[in-house]
Design an enzyme around this catalytic site. Sequence first.
Site, PDB file in Angstrom:
ATOM      1  N   HIS A  35      -1.541   6.069   1.954  1.00 16.91           N
ATOM      2  CA  HIS A  35      -0.167   5.807   1.520  1.00 16.91           C
ATOM      3  C   HIS A  35       0.132   6.503   0.189  1.00 16.91           C
ATOM      4  O   HIS A  35      -0.538   6.277  -0.802  1.00 16.91           O
ATOM      5  CB  HIS A  35       0.020   4.306   1.378  1.00 16.91           C
ATOM      6  CG  HIS A  35       1.435   3.840   1.464  1.00 16.91           C
ATOM      7  ND1 HIS A  35       2.302   4.238   2.460  1.00 16.91           N
ATOM      8  CD2 HIS A  35       2.153   3.004   0.677  1.00 16.91           C
ATOM      9  CE1 HIS A  35       3.466   3.655   2.294  1.00 16.91           C
ATOM     10  NE2 HIS A  35       3.415   2.913   1.209  1.00 16.91           N
TER      11      HIS A  35
ATOM     12  N   SER B  21       6.945   4.902  -0.886  1.00 17.60           N
ATOM     13  CA  SER B  21       7.214   3.857   0.088  1.00 17.60           C
ATOM     14  C   SER B  21       8.692   3.468   0.043  1.00 17.60           C
ATOM     15  O   SER B  21       9.546   4.339   0.164  1.00 17.60           O
ATOM     16  CB  SER B  21       6.306   2.661  -0.159  1.00 17.60           C
ATOM     17  OG  SER B  21       6.242   1.852   0.982  1.00 17.60           O
TER      18      SER B  21
ATOM     19  N   ASP C 127      -1.675   6.956   6.954  1.00 19.20           N
ATOM     20  CA  ASP C 127      -0.748   5.916   6.532  1.00 19.20           C
ATOM     21  C   ASP C 127       0.112   5.477   7.711  1.00 19.20           C
ATOM     22  O   ASP C 127       0.821   6.300   8.290  1.00 19.20           O
ATOM     23  CB  ASP C 127       0.134   6.461   5.402  1.00 19.20           C
ATOM     24  CG  ASP C 127       1.216   5.496   4.963  1.00 19.20           C
ATOM     25  OD1 ASP C 127       1.068   4.283   5.233  1.00 19.20           O
ATOM     26  OD2 ASP C 127       2.188   5.952   4.347  1.00 19.20           O
TER      27      ASP C 127
END
Length: 482
Positions: A433, A155, A408
């Site tokens: 994710h 991320s 995601d």
Amino acid sequence: MKSIIALSVLLICFVLADTYSFDTKYIDVPLDHFSFATNLTFKLKFLVNDTFHVDNGPIFFYTGNEGDIEVFAQNTGFMFDIAPQFNALLVFAEHRYYGVSLPFGNLSYTAPKYLGYLSSGQALADYVYLINYLQETYGRQRHMKKLPVIAFGGSYGGMLSAWLRIKYPASVVGAIAGSAPIWQFKGLTPCENFYRIVTNVFEGLGGRKCSETIKNSWSVIRALTANDAGKANLSQLWNLCSVLKTDTDINTIIDWLTNIYINLAMVNYPYPTSFLVPLPGNPVREFCGKINSYEYKNNTGLLKAIGQALNVYTNYTKTTKCNDIEKTSDNLGEKGWDFQSCTEMVIPMCSGDFDMFETSKWDFKKVSDNCFKEFGVRPRDEEVPILEYGGKELGSASNIVFSNGLLDPWSSGGVLSNVTRKLVAVVIPDGAHHFDLRASNDLDTESVRMARQFHVHEIRKWLDRYYIDNISHQSKYTRKLL
């Protein structure tokens, strides 16, 4: 609707507490790496596991996200899974202004003059400073100029690992950037793509009734809470910790619901997870199952159906006393990320008529005004990361794997196809994710297993090249043979 959702809403994995052990260490780093106006330093926290490390073994370096570094260290099992075959030293670096790495202690968040040193650029310089220390400390008398470093991150941490390789290629030989939305900025990605993916996940996995119930709920919530009696009614219906009283409270609960739906899509793994909150496997399907099984005939019934489904996220363990709409997780530094999204990380978000969210246009002026009200700063009407790290002009970079799961929503700003032969993309069709950074699990899909195998192949290729070129005691003739 908030202009940006914390990215490491984010690293969501299921690992029991204290599964992995570390030595906790600190290093003094400069407050400001880019000027000589101050000589102040602060203590940056990092975690080390040397269980698998042997002479000349590489350093696997996690570029910390917006939260306590222990949370990310305990939830990045892929690094531990592959460390033995590479004899790697594992290091997890905390991001400045998060966890306990606060440059000004309790004053760090009190004024712009203290908070202004929070940026990705300063954080990357921290990591380079720490990497140099690690190479000197663990690389002495190892017959090498310095130990090679592979960056890992998911991320926002994935953005940092990619940018670390792009900006400081002498410090890291390669990067695994999981679910890194480096193109989620103005002019690079349409602002509606993010919410459209969330809608598709709910509709695809939970059915049309689920997404339509959510879409219809926004106007029902607004209408019900137009007066004090309605606000009190919804507060009781959803077991809120405090009674809704103002229009600001209503906007807060709308944001709270929005973030919950986003989080559910991101953590839609095939087995139970526990990071933001404890959740069952396939949480979107579980959530929508609650809605779909509730036969409502009026607006009150619709809100009861959503309230029942919310328990999947807010009270899966059946220990939650009430719902606090001010937060969706205790583990993330949401205030720090709010500041970053008011400075360099301005990510345009909007939703259209065909999404399950309230229709919302991107309004830079509104974002700017909110930022000034909260922090006393205004964002520039330009995308700082594009100027600093290149945006889509990445042809001069190398040795980065960008991986994204198509379930995601952050894949909307991810790199989904190869840029060059040395900047490659891995797509996980059934992945949430940064699914690939999680520890291996018997319920893993074949696509995520293949993604991890590809990562290992690329890491080995980068390291083999480095060792061939850098083992100091080898002759040129020997290196040619290798």
